[in-house]
Design an enzyme around this catalytic site. Sequence first.
Site, short mmCIF file in Angstrom:
data_model
loop_
_atom_site.label_atom_id
_atom_site.label_comp_id
_atom_site.label_asym_id
_atom_site.label_seq_id
_atom_site.Cartn_x
_atom_site.Cartn_y
_atom_site.Cartn_z
N HIS A 127 -17.69 68.16 21.38
CA HIS A 127 -16.54 68.83 22.01
C HIS A 127 -16.38 70.28 21.55
CE1 HIS A 127 -14.24 67.57 18.31
NE2 HIS A 127 -13.66 68.74 18.52
N ASP A 157 -19.72 61.92 20.22
CA ASP A 157 -19.19 63.28 20.04
C ASP A 157 -20.02 64.07 19.03
OD1 ASP A 157 -17.58 65.45 20.55
OD2 ASP A 157 -16.04 64.87 19.11
N ASN A 230 -11.78 72.53 12.00
CA ASN A 230 -12.59 71.75 11.06
C ASN A 230 -13.63 70.88 11.77
OD1 ASN A 230 -10.00 71.75 8.87
ND2 ASN A 230 -12.05 71.74 8.00
N SER A 231 -13.44 70.66 13.06
CA SER A 231 -14.35 69.78 13.81
C SER A 231 -15.79 70.23 13.66
CB SER A 231 -13.96 69.77 15.29
OG SER A 231 -12.71 69.16 15.47
N LEU A 286 -27.62 45.53 27.07
CA LEU A 286 -27.80 44.22 27.69
C LEU A 286 -27.44 44.20 29.16
CD1 LEU A 286 -26.49 41.72 24.97
CD2 LEU A 286 -28.86 42.22 25.59
N GLY A 287 -26.75 45.22 29.63
CA GLY A 287 -26.36 45.24 31.04
C GLY A 287 -25.22 44.30 31.34
N VAL A 288 -24.23 44.24 30.45
CA VAL A 288 -23.08 43.38 30.66
C VAL A 288 -21.79 44.19 30.62
CG1 VAL A 288 -24.17 41.32 29.72
CG2 VAL A 288 -22.86 42.82 28.21
#
Length: 384
Positions: A127, A157, A230-231, A286-288
């Site tokens: 970000h 992020d 600070n990010s 897993l495609g769930v």
Amino acid sequence: MKKIFHYLSWPVLAGVVIGLTINQQHSNSEQSNTKPQPVFVEAAQADSSPKLSGPYSYSSAVKQASPAVVNIYTSKIIEQRAHPLLQDPSFRQFFGYNGVPRQQRLQSSLGSGVIVSTDGYVLTNNHVITGADEIKVALKDGRETIAQVVGTDPETDLAVLRIQLPDLPVITIAPSDGIEVGDVVLAIGNPFGVGQTVTMGIVSATGRDQLGINTFEDFIQTDAAINPGNSGGALINPRGELLGINTAIFSKSGGSQGIGFAIPSNLSRQIMIDIIREGSVVRGWLGVEVQELTPALASSFGYREERGILIAGLLRNGPAHLAGMQPGDIIVKVEGEQIISGRSTMNRIAQKRPGEKIEITVYRSGQEITLEAEVGRRPTPPQS
């Protein structure tokens, strides 16, 4: 005279003996009526007890780490929205506004980053640099340069930049799996653009998730002051080694309120390696589509336990579908371990490499069934 002394000494001696006898009997009576006293663990004498040792100053840790913590300045050009009247063709023709270019303005922001490689790789938050047209990195020694984006991972992020400068200072990366609550930590960054600043605190918690900040969460929580700017900065230990990348705060005012979060160094390092080698982060999949199990949902499926996650949907011919899972199944165990939460389970599956086998136990129609699935590669989410 001797006779007088002889006669007086006997009564005095007898009185002393009687008094001692009465006093002894009274003392014995008090002891018999006294209740048992509590036993306290007393501190040893200061001269003989071992002293708790610790540094009186963390200046050596700061000197070790701070040169590798950089300030990041980003800028992008934004077109200002024109007044709605200027969009009316009749108005524009009458007042002669045809062909007038749109006004533009330069928007800038700031953050922090950490140099983690002699090759010039810099870790920061996604970000901090997202949408930027230009990214400038300023080192503590006064040097500045333009950074190139190597890759980003919006789901944690994190972003990896690269700069080209000689003799770069590099921070040492410490394993984050040994962190304990109560450990002393320091946060280094550029809060509010005032310049490089160091704050101190402790590790308040580890493994924080379900905060709704990122898709994949495994945060170190600290009370070291973290503020805007600070990010992307460093969370270090008293030896000056990197433990995490500062990423977010919990605040109602916008300033530090003693609850900050950092992405652990182990996770940050793996993501950086994937981005450099593969161009994007490689995650298991897993495609769930799952949802947390509530008591009402569990009851409706005849499941009496409290822990588990419900499979709400399946991708056709995805790894879970090919393994035999069905919508309505309740995942109760992964590799023999009981489910704690849906997010932690998905994080665990995401850490698997594509092609690995994984055992999943599901509850279906009153019984538990163990299935084996081959983990696929999670599709890269579109960049915003």
